[in-house]
Design an enzyme around this catalytic site. Structure first.
Site, PDB file in Angstrom:
ATOM      1  N   ASP A 199      83.342  12.857  41.450  1.00 53.90           N
ATOM      2  CA  ASP A 199      84.383  13.116  41.739  1.00 53.90           C
ATOM      3  C   ASP A 199      85.347  13.210  40.404  1.00 53.90           C
ATOM      4  O   ASP A 199      85.151  12.428  39.653  1.00 53.90           O
ATOM      5  CB  ASP A 199      85.129  12.210  42.758  1.00 53.90           C
ATOM      6  CG  ASP A 199      84.624  12.274  44.141  1.00 53.90           C
ATOM      7  OD1 ASP A 199      83.564  12.862  44.387  1.00 53.90           O
ATOM      8  OD2 ASP A 199      84.952  11.442  44.855  1.00 53.90           O
TER       9      ASP A 199
ATOM     10  N   SER B 254      86.830   7.697  32.662  1.00 55.22           N
ATOM     11  CA  SER B 254      85.882   8.347  31.996  1.00 55.22           C
ATOM     12  C   SER B 254      85.888   9.913  32.239  1.00 55.22           C
ATOM     13  O   SER B 254      86.608  10.372  32.878  1.00 55.22           O
ATOM     14  CB  SER B 254      84.514   7.876  31.772  1.00 55.22           C
ATOM     15  OG  SER B 254      83.884   8.181  30.553  1.00 55.22           O
TER      16      SER B 254
ATOM     17  N   HIS C 134      75.959  11.339  39.738  1.00 51.65           N
ATOM     18  CA  HIS C 134      74.957  11.959  40.667  1.00 51.65           C
ATOM     19  C   HIS C 134      74.372  13.030  39.662  1.00 51.65           C
ATOM     20  O   HIS C 134      74.721  13.575  39.023  1.00 51.65           O
ATOM     21  CB  HIS C 134      75.464  12.390  42.001  1.00 51.65           C
ATOM     22  CG  HIS C 134      75.920  11.288  42.780  1.00 51.65           C
ATOM     23  ND1 HIS C 134      75.229  10.583  43.734  1.00 51.65           N
ATOM     24  CD2 HIS C 134      77.103  10.347  42.674  1.00 51.65           C
ATOM     25  CE1 HIS C 134      75.708   9.768  44.473  1.00 51.65           C
ATOM     26  NE2 HIS C 134      77.037   9.615  43.701  1.00 51.65           N
TER      27      HIS C 134
END
Length: 263
Positions: free
Chosen positions: A90, A230, A146
């Site tokens: 996300d 990050s 992911h």
């Protein structure tokens, strides 16, 4: 105030606050039981919905545990298709574009060295003439990482030490944070060609946890998580992929969203 003066002042202020002492204080507090009292305020400040949480709110023992929270099953939809490339996180789609033949990428008008980012000319040359995609994760985002494609994990290594902010201000005024911050580089092999997933540490806390135990991963499989806001940079070799033409810079994307396609 001229750009150069602003840039110098920004870097001085960051250097003064971005040391091991301040990092340890921040880390210890966010991991303490006292920090859990800040979770409701944190959620309100960043407009985080409780509907996606995999645990009840009172089950998180610290702000840190809430920050690296997992989501409910099926909270994210993985775009199907063997050749479809998905967003691994996300985040905000900050930029994308071409990697030049001399392995530079231009982000927000500022050049970044792929050789510095990956740690060697040999590795950088594999991506010359290819594509890059940059995704920024703010404190509001889900911070699990992911796999953007199915493939084989062929290498994982870390570089750098200190980390500087990787938000828009950091990218425009900072000291090449995308190529000099602490970073964890993972290379994957898909259809006998490699692509790279570069996880970049943010200010104060350099912790990037790699939790994947499998050599072969499926698309959407969890690989690890950030312990602080990050950025992620995806690197693809020349002729490997095409970026989804519907993408717009500066827009939010969810993990599993289509961002490109293998040619």
């Amino acid at each position: 105030m001229t750009y150069l003066i602003k840039e110098k002042l920004y870097r001085i202020m960051i250097e003064l606050t971005n040391g091991p002492f301040t990092s340890k204080i921040l880390q210890k507090f966010t991991q303490s039981k006292w920090s859990r009292r800040l979770i409701p305020l944190y959620m309100k400040t960043y407009n985080i919905s409780s509907d996606e949480l995999s645990l009840p709110l009172d089950a998180y023992p610290s702000l840190q545990e809430f920050f690296i929270r997992k989501l409910k099953d099926n909270a994210r939809t993985i775009t199907e298709g063997e050749k479809t490339i998905i967003s691994p996180v996300d985040g905000v789609l900050e930029d994308w574009g071409n990697i030049t033949p001399d392995t530079q990428m231009l982000v927000k008008g500022k050049p970044y060295s792929i050789e510095e980012m990956l740690g060697s000319k040999e590795k950088a040359d594999e991506y010359a003439g290819g594509k890059f995609i940059l995704l920024y994760l703010s404190p509001a985002h889900y911070h699990r990482i992911h796999s953007p494609l199915a493939g084989k994990v062929v290498s994982t290594y870390s570089l750098g030490s200190k980390s500087y902010p990787v938000n828009r201000l950091g990218i425009s005024l900072g000291k090449s944070p995308l190529s000099k911050n602490f970073r964890l580089v993972s290379e994957f092999e898909n259809e006998e060609r490699k692509f790279a997933l570069v996880k970049i540490g943010a200010m104060f806390v350099n912790s990037i946890e790699w939790t994947c135990k499998n050599e072969n991963v499926i698309k959407g499989e969890e690989l690890g998580y950030f312990s602080f806001g990050s950025s992620v940079v995806l690197l693809f070799p020349k002729g490997y992929m095409e970026i989804d033409q519907n993408l717009k810079r500066g827009t939010p994307v969810l993990m599993g969203t289509n961002i490109g396609r293998v040619k």
